[in-house]
Design a protein around this motif. Sequence first.
Motif, PDB file in Angstrom:
ATOM      1  N   PRO A  85       0.612  -1.265   0.058  1.00 50.13           N
ATOM      2  CA  PRO A  85       0.017   0.020   0.061  1.00 50.13           C
ATOM      3  C   PRO A  85       0.886   1.328   0.003  1.00 50.13           C
ATOM      4  O   PRO A  85       1.884   1.338   0.936  1.00 50.13           O
ATOM      5  CB  PRO A  85      -0.689  -0.207   1.104  1.00 50.13           C
ATOM      6  CG  PRO A  85      -0.765  -1.458   1.500  1.00 50.13           C
ATOM      7  CD  PRO A  85       0.407  -1.992   0.877  1.00 50.13           C
ATOM      8  N   ASP A  87       0.761   5.438  -0.154  1.00 51.95           N
ATOM      9  CA  ASP A  87      -0.275   6.711   0.033  1.00 51.95           C
ATOM     10  C   ASP A  87       0.586   7.852  -0.825  1.00 51.95           C
ATOM     11  O   ASP A  87       1.672   8.150  -0.951  1.00 51.95           O
ATOM     12  CB  ASP A  87      -0.240   7.288   1.539  1.00 51.95           C
ATOM     13  CG  ASP A  87      -0.794   6.311   2.394  1.00 51.95           C
ATOM     14  OD1 ASP A  87      -1.387   5.432   1.790  1.00 51.95           O
ATOM     15  OD2 ASP A  87      -1.052   6.259   3.652  1.00 51.95           O
ATOM     16  N   ARG A 170      -4.563   5.954  -1.485  1.00 47.29           N
ATOM     17  CA  ARG A 170      -3.778   4.784  -1.109  1.00 47.29           C
ATOM     18  C   ARG A 170      -4.188   3.762  -2.443  1.00 47.29           C
ATOM     19  O   ARG A 170      -5.076   3.207  -2.686  1.00 47.29           O
ATOM     20  CB  ARG A 170      -4.089   4.356   0.034  1.00 47.29           C
ATOM     21  CG  ARG A 170      -3.313   2.836   0.538  1.00 47.29           C
ATOM     22  CD  ARG A 170      -3.770   2.636   1.867  1.00 47.29           C
ATOM     23  NE  ARG A 170      -3.182   3.532   2.775  1.00 47.29           N
ATOM     24  CZ  ARG A 170      -3.742   3.670   4.112  1.00 47.29           C
ATOM     25  NH1 ARG A 170      -4.556   2.870   4.559  1.00 47.29           N
ATOM     26  NH2 ARG A 170      -3.114   4.869   4.899  1.00 47.29           N
ATOM     27  N   THR A 172      -3.102   0.067  -3.619  1.00 46.11           N
ATOM     28  CA  THR A 172      -2.525  -1.069  -3.062  1.00 46.11           C
ATOM     29  C   THR A 172      -2.306  -2.074  -4.249  1.00 46.11           C
ATOM     30  O   THR A 172      -3.443  -2.258  -5.080  1.00 46.11           O
ATOM     31  CB  THR A 172      -3.393  -1.831  -2.131  1.00 46.11           C
ATOM     32  OG1 THR A 172      -3.596  -0.750  -0.986  1.00 46.11           O
ATOM     33  CG2 THR A 172      -2.915  -3.089  -1.554  1.00 46.11           C
ATOM     34  N   HIS A 337       3.826   1.324   2.923  1.00 46.48           N
ATOM     35  CA  HIS A 337       3.691   0.909   4.248  1.00 46.48           C
ATOM     36  C   HIS A 337       4.464  -0.304   4.398  1.00 46.48           C
ATOM     37  O   HIS A 337       4.814  -0.521   5.654  1.00 46.48           O
ATOM     38  CB  HIS A 337       2.155   0.376   4.372  1.00 46.48           C
ATOM     39  CG  HIS A 337       1.292   1.824   4.459  1.00 46.48           C
ATOM     40  ND1 HIS A 337       0.854   2.182   5.599  1.00 46.48           N
ATOM     41  CD2 HIS A 337       0.717   2.732   3.550  1.00 46.48           C
ATOM     42  CE1 HIS A 337       0.116   3.207   5.342  1.00 46.48           C
ATOM     43  NE2 HIS A 337      -0.062   3.521   4.190  1.00 46.48           N
TER      44      HIS A 337
END
Length: 346
Positions: A85, A87, A170, A172, A337
């Motif tokens: 993920p 951002d 975000r 992913t 992340h």
Amino acid sequence: MSRRFEPTPPDLAVFDTTLTDAATVLRTDEAGVAALGLRQVDGLLDYTDVANAGLHSGTGATVPELARRLLMRFVAAEPDDWFAPADWTVAVHRAASGETFQVAVPDLGAEGVELLELLADGPTGSSADGPTGGPTGGPTGGPTGGSAGDLPLPVVTEGHQSSPYQVRVRLTGERYDVTDRRIRAAFDDVLDALDTGAVRYQAIAEPLRADHRRSWELGVADCVVAGRVLADRLRAEGFRARARRGFLLGLVGNDHGWCEVHLDGRWRTLDPVFAHLAAEHGRDGGGQFRAACRGSRFNRLLPCAVAESAALFLRPAGTPAPAWAFGAVSARLHQLHRLRRRAAVT
């Protein structure tokens, strides 16, 4: 250099780039541009021809070469970083030239896309990737965007809009390997045409992108053309497939095109051009990344909610905007992340 690519067909060429602007893009002088033998009309050049001259210069110093290197450098990262993920803040500014463009809005309902929040302050300064802004800006190569400030969210959910906007999302990714033999055969056929040079990979003018079959028959293709050709072949085989376009996020603003096929209840990404470029930009020959291009979704692509044949930037009259309009797009990576979790453990 001009022999290494096919010029834009005369009926689709747009001669709007001066020798001075071309020299800036190609990191040379006007005499150096003139020596390339590019077609001119009233002293002006077609920008796509200029971009292709840069991409095939072999110097590594032209603006198009540097931009592609920056956009593709994520390919050399750890494979987990392609999917973790991530951002991002993505903003579309007003063009510094004062022109008004219709800009495609992101597909915030797409798989792997989550709207987070609207930032109070725009993506200024440095990011986790470095400075933001477009690779070529206006025709002279300068940046076009400024601070995003308090730009609003898109006012439409699909299509284009003329007002600036900003989103924090975000993205992913997801690992997936397409195993269906017919899909793999179609993918490999398109990829092999690019790898062998039977179809030459180069920049393609937007009007020719809209006529992707003609482009392929002429023996030239970019990501948009290859994605649409692959989608056509899969639909002919009876699969539910579509071509997609969106923003390729990174240090510079750019668009990208790919193909998606619906399998196991999800849209699976097929990206023959990313696979073609893997050997140049990936590590160890790019084998892992090349394989991932056959079904996996990457965390660098923000799809737009437009028809597969639509340009991402349009002039008010609905005609395609010049390539340098993408200088109005900026992206900032705030957090990957997986990297944060790894840091917390060590």
